[in-house]
Write a protein that holds these residues in place. Structure first.
Motif, PDB file in Angstrom:
ATOM      1  N   ILE A  41       0.860  -1.179   0.000  1.00 56.90           N
ATOM      2  CA  ILE A  41       0.000   0.000   0.000  1.00 56.90           C
ATOM      3  C   ILE A  41       0.896   1.228   0.000  1.00 56.90           C
ATOM      4  CG2 ILE A  41      -1.757   1.297   1.255  1.00 56.90           C
ATOM      5  CD1 ILE A  41      -2.638  -1.389   2.491  1.00 56.90           C
ATOM      6  N   SER A  42       0.802   1.998  -1.048  1.00 52.28           N
ATOM      7  CA  SER A  42       1.594   3.228  -1.151  1.00 52.28           C
ATOM      8  C   SER A  42       0.895   4.344  -0.371  1.00 52.28           C
ATOM      9  CB  SER A  42       1.724   3.647  -2.614  1.00 52.28           C
ATOM     10  OG  SER A  42       0.451   4.026  -3.120  1.00 52.28           O
ATOM     11  N   LEU A  43       1.595   5.433  -0.155  1.00 53.02           N
ATOM     12  CA  LEU A  43       1.003   6.590   0.503  1.00 53.02           C
ATOM     13  C   LEU A  43      -0.181   7.099  -0.315  1.00 53.02           C
ATOM     14  CD1 LEU A  43       1.092   8.536   2.881  1.00 53.02           C
ATOM     15  CD2 LEU A  43       2.712   9.919   1.582  1.00 53.02           C
ATOM     16  N   SER A  44      -0.053   7.076  -1.613  1.00 51.10           N
ATOM     17  CA  SER A  44      -1.144   7.499  -2.490  1.00 51.10           C
ATOM     18  C   SER A  44      -2.377   6.617  -2.301  1.00 51.10           C
ATOM     19  CB  SER A  44      -0.679   7.459  -3.949  1.00 51.10           C
ATOM     20  OG  SER A  44      -1.740   7.757  -4.814  1.00 51.10           O
ATOM     21  N   GLU A  45      -2.168   5.306  -2.236  1.00 51.85           N
ATOM     22  CA  GLU A  45      -3.291   4.383  -2.013  1.00 51.85           C
ATOM     23  C   GLU A  45      -3.881   4.582  -0.621  1.00 51.85           C
ATOM     24  OE1 GLU A  45      -2.105   0.589  -4.819  1.00 51.85           O
ATOM     25  OE2 GLU A  45      -0.955   0.914  -2.976  1.00 51.85           O
ATOM     26  N   ALA A  46      -3.039   4.841   0.359  1.00 48.01           N
ATOM     27  CA  ALA A  46      -3.504   5.056   1.734  1.00 48.01           C
ATOM     28  C   ALA A  46      -4.304   6.341   1.861  1.00 48.01           C
ATOM     29  CB  ALA A  46      -2.320   5.078   2.691  1.00 48.01           C
ATOM     30  N   SER A  47      -4.081   7.285   0.959  1.00 50.37           N
ATOM     31  CA  SER A  47      -4.781   8.566   1.041  1.00 50.37           C
ATOM     32  C   SER A  47      -6.284   8.425   0.822  1.00 50.37           C
ATOM     33  CB  SER A  47      -4.185   9.572   0.047  1.00 50.37           C
ATOM     34  OG  SER A  47      -4.501   9.201  -1.280  1.00 50.37           O
ATOM     35  N   ASN A  48      -6.734   7.262   0.380  1.00 52.24           N
ATOM     36  CA  ASN A  48      -8.167   7.019   0.217  1.00 52.24           C
ATOM     37  C   ASN A  48      -8.849   6.730   1.546  1.00 52.24           C
ATOM     38  OD1 ASN A  48      -8.255   7.286  -2.650  1.00 52.24           O
ATOM     39  ND2 ASN A  48      -7.269   5.298  -2.794  1.00 52.24           N
ATOM     40  N   ASN A  49      -8.075   6.594   2.618  1.00 52.95           N
ATOM     41  CA  ASN A  49      -8.610   6.333   3.952  1.00 52.95           C
ATOM     42  C   ASN A  49      -7.935   7.310   4.914  1.00 52.95           C
ATOM     43  OD1 ASN A  49      -8.291   4.902   6.712  1.00 52.95           O
ATOM     44  ND2 ASN A  49      -9.996   3.837   5.721  1.00 52.95           N
ATOM     45  N   ASP A  50      -8.704   8.266   5.417  1.00 52.79           N
ATOM     46  CA  ASP A  50      -8.126   9.332   6.237  1.00 52.79           C
ATOM     47  C   ASP A  50      -7.338   8.819   7.437  1.00 52.79           C
ATOM     48  OD1 ASP A  50      -9.204  11.232   4.538  1.00 52.79           O
ATOM     49  OD2 ASP A  50     -10.951  11.615   5.800  1.00 52.79           O
ATOM     50  N   ALA A  51      -7.906   7.873   8.168  1.00 52.55           N
ATOM     51  CA  ALA A  51      -7.238   7.370   9.375  1.00 52.55           C
ATOM     52  C   ALA A  51      -5.937   6.650   9.031  1.00 52.55           C
ATOM     53  CB  ALA A  51      -8.174   6.458  10.162  1.00 52.55           C
ATOM     54  N   LEU A  52      -5.950   5.857   7.979  1.00 50.97           N
ATOM     55  CA  LEU A  52      -4.726   5.160   7.571  1.00 50.97           C
ATOM     56  C   LEU A  52      -3.682   6.153   7.079  1.00 50.97           C
ATOM     57  CD1 LEU A  52      -3.151   2.563   7.116  1.00 50.97           C
ATOM     58  CD2 LEU A  52      -4.216   2.400   4.851  1.00 50.97           C
ATOM     59  N   PHE A  53      -4.116   7.157   6.349  1.00 45.69           N
ATOM     60  CA  PHE A  53      -3.200   8.177   5.855  1.00 45.69           C
ATOM     61  C   PHE A  53      -2.469   8.853   7.016  1.00 45.69           C
ATOM     62  CE2 PHE A  53      -2.218  12.487   4.315  1.00 45.69           C
ATOM     63  CZ  PHE A  53      -1.456  12.173   3.213  1.00 45.69           C
ATOM     64  N   VAL A  54      -3.211   9.164   8.077  1.00 43.97           N
ATOM     65  CA  VAL A  54      -2.608   9.801   9.254  1.00 43.97           C
ATOM     66  C   VAL A  54      -1.628   8.856   9.945  1.00 43.97           C
ATOM     67  CG1 VAL A  54      -3.132  10.703  11.565  1.00 43.97           C
ATOM     68  CG2 VAL A  54      -4.527  11.391   9.608  1.00 43.97           C
ATOM     69  N   ALA A  55      -1.970   7.555  10.012  1.00 44.88           N
ATOM     70  CA  ALA A  55      -1.130   6.576  10.711  1.00 44.88           C
ATOM     71  C   ALA A  55       0.003   6.038   9.848  1.00 44.88           C
ATOM     72  CB  ALA A  55      -2.010   5.413  11.177  1.00 44.88           C
ATOM     73  N   PHE A  56       0.007   6.343   8.567  1.00 41.53           N
ATOM     74  CA  PHE A  56       0.927   5.730   7.607  1.00 41.53           C
ATOM     75  C   PHE A  56       2.382   5.805   8.051  1.00 41.53           C
ATOM     76  CE2 PHE A  56       3.466   5.278   3.818  1.00 41.53           C
ATOM     77  CZ  PHE A  56       2.795   4.327   3.074  1.00 41.53           C
ATOM     78  N   LYS A  57       2.841   6.977   8.431  1.00 42.42           N
ATOM     79  CA  LYS A  57       4.253   7.171   8.773  1.00 42.42           C
ATOM     80  C   LYS A  57       4.688   6.275   9.931  1.00 42.42           C
ATOM     81  CE  LYS A  57       7.601  10.793   9.774  1.00 42.42           C
ATOM     82  NZ  LYS A  57       7.802  12.228   9.987  1.00 42.42           N
ATOM     83  N   SER A  58       3.840   6.131  10.935  1.00 38.55           N
ATOM     84  CA  SER A  58       4.211   5.290  12.074  1.00 38.55           C
ATOM     85  C   SER A  58       4.104   3.799  11.737  1.00 38.55           C
ATOM     86  CB  SER A  58       3.363   5.623  13.300  1.00 38.55           C
ATOM     87  OG  SER A  58       2.007   5.330  13.060  1.00 38.55           O
ATOM     88  N   LEU A  59       3.240   3.444  10.812  1.00 39.61           N
ATOM     89  CA  LEU A  59       3.100   2.040  10.412  1.00 39.61           C
ATOM     90  C   LEU A  59       4.235   1.587   9.493  1.00 39.61           C
ATOM     91  CD1 LEU A  59      -0.736   1.976   9.694  1.00 39.61           C
ATOM     92  CD2 LEU A  59       0.437   0.867  11.595  1.00 39.61           C
ATOM     93  N   ASP A  60       4.763   2.502   8.711  1.00 39.28           N
ATOM     94  CA  ASP A  60       5.830   2.191   7.756  1.00 39.28           C
ATOM     95  C   ASP A  60       7.152   2.076   8.505  1.00 39.28           C
ATOM     96  OD1 ASP A  60       7.383   1.868   5.486  1.00 39.28           O
ATOM     97  OD2 ASP A  60       7.284   3.988   4.914  1.00 39.28           O
ATOM     98  N   THR A  61       7.326   0.950   9.190  1.00 33.09           N
ATOM     99  CA  THR A  61       8.469   0.798  10.090  1.00 33.09           C
ATOM    100  C   THR A  61       9.819   0.768   9.382  1.00 33.09           C
ATOM    101  OG1 THR A  61       8.121  -1.603  10.114  1.00 33.09           O
ATOM    102  CG2 THR A  61       7.126  -0.326  11.905  1.00 33.09           C
ATOM    103  N   ASN A  62       9.868   0.297   8.141  1.00 34.61           N
ATOM    104  CA  ASN A  62      11.150   0.290   7.430  1.00 34.61           C
ATOM    105  C   ASN A  62      11.354   1.554   6.589  1.00 34.61           C
ATOM    106  OD1 ASN A  62       9.408  -0.206   5.311  1.00 34.61           O
ATOM    107  ND2 ASN A  62      10.412  -2.097   4.638  1.00 34.61           N
ATOM    108  N   LYS A  63      10.410   2.469   6.674  1.00 36.67           N
ATOM    109  CA  LYS A  63      10.494   3.799   6.048  1.00 36.67           C
ATOM    110  C   LYS A  63      10.771   3.746   4.550  1.00 36.67           C
ATOM    111  CE  LYS A  63       9.826   5.476  10.087  1.00 36.67           C
ATOM    112  NZ  LYS A  63       8.432   5.476  10.484  1.00 36.67           N
ATOM    113  N   ASP A  64      10.122   2.781   3.856  1.00 38.03           N
ATOM    114  CA  ASP A  64      10.297   2.694   2.405  1.00 38.03           C
ATOM    115  C   ASP A  64       9.162   3.352   1.626  1.00 38.03           C
ATOM    116  OD1 ASP A  64       8.250   0.864   2.794  1.00 38.03           O
ATOM    117  OD2 ASP A  64       9.223  -0.759   1.690  1.00 38.03           O
ATOM    118  N   GLY A  65       8.226   3.967   2.333  1.00 37.21           N
ATOM    119  CA  GLY A  65       7.130   4.663   1.672  1.00 37.21           C
ATOM    120  C   GLY A  65       5.989   3.752   1.247  1.00 37.21           C
ATOM    121  N   GLU A  66       6.003   2.507   1.712  1.00 39.41           N
ATOM    122  CA  GLU A  66       4.956   1.544   1.374  1.00 39.41           C
ATOM    123  C   GLU A  66       4.667   0.687   2.599  1.00 39.41           C
ATOM    124  OE1 GLU A  66       5.783   0.699  -3.290  1.00 39.41           O
ATOM    125  OE2 GLU A  66       7.126  -0.287  -1.860  1.00 39.41           O
ATOM    126  N   LEU A  67       3.422   0.216   2.691  1.00 41.36           N
ATOM    127  CA  LEU A  67       3.060  -0.689   3.773  1.00 41.36           C
ATOM    128  C   LEU A  67       2.973  -2.107   3.239  1.00 41.36           C
ATOM    129  CD1 LEU A  67       0.206   1.261   5.621  1.00 41.36           C
ATOM    130  CD2 LEU A  67       2.662   1.246   6.103  1.00 41.36           C
TER     131      LEU A  67
END
Length: 76
Positions: A41-67
């Motif tokens: 799940i890319s940041l762009s794909e995550a942007s379709n869900n507000d809550a996930l978009f907000v949590a994205f940075k903390s969920l992306d533990t390897n900091k590659d810009g994808e979940l």
């Protein structure tokens, strides 16, 4: 309300529940967010869900810009 009307209303309610339309707080599925089917799940794909978009940075533990599925699994 006639018996037929009640049955129709219950059927419509069941359809809404089954599709998740009434579950505003329901967690989206990984598959529903992975629009291009690449297994991430890319940041762009995550942007379709507000809550996930907000949590994205903390969920992306390897900091590659994808979940990955594992990273997404930690989403509430």
């Amino acid at each position: 309300m006639t018996r037929f009307s009640r049955m129709s209303a219950l059927a419509a309610l069941g359809a809404l529940v089954a599709t998740g339309a009434l579950a505003a707080d329901a967690k989206p599925t990984f598959e529903s967010l992975d629009k291009n089917g690449d297994g991430k799940i890319s940041l762009s794909e995550a942007s379709n869900n507000d809550a996930l978009f907000v949590a994205f940075k903390s969920l992306d533990t390897n900091k590659d810009g994808e979940l990955t599925r594992d990273e997404f699994a930690k989403y509430k």
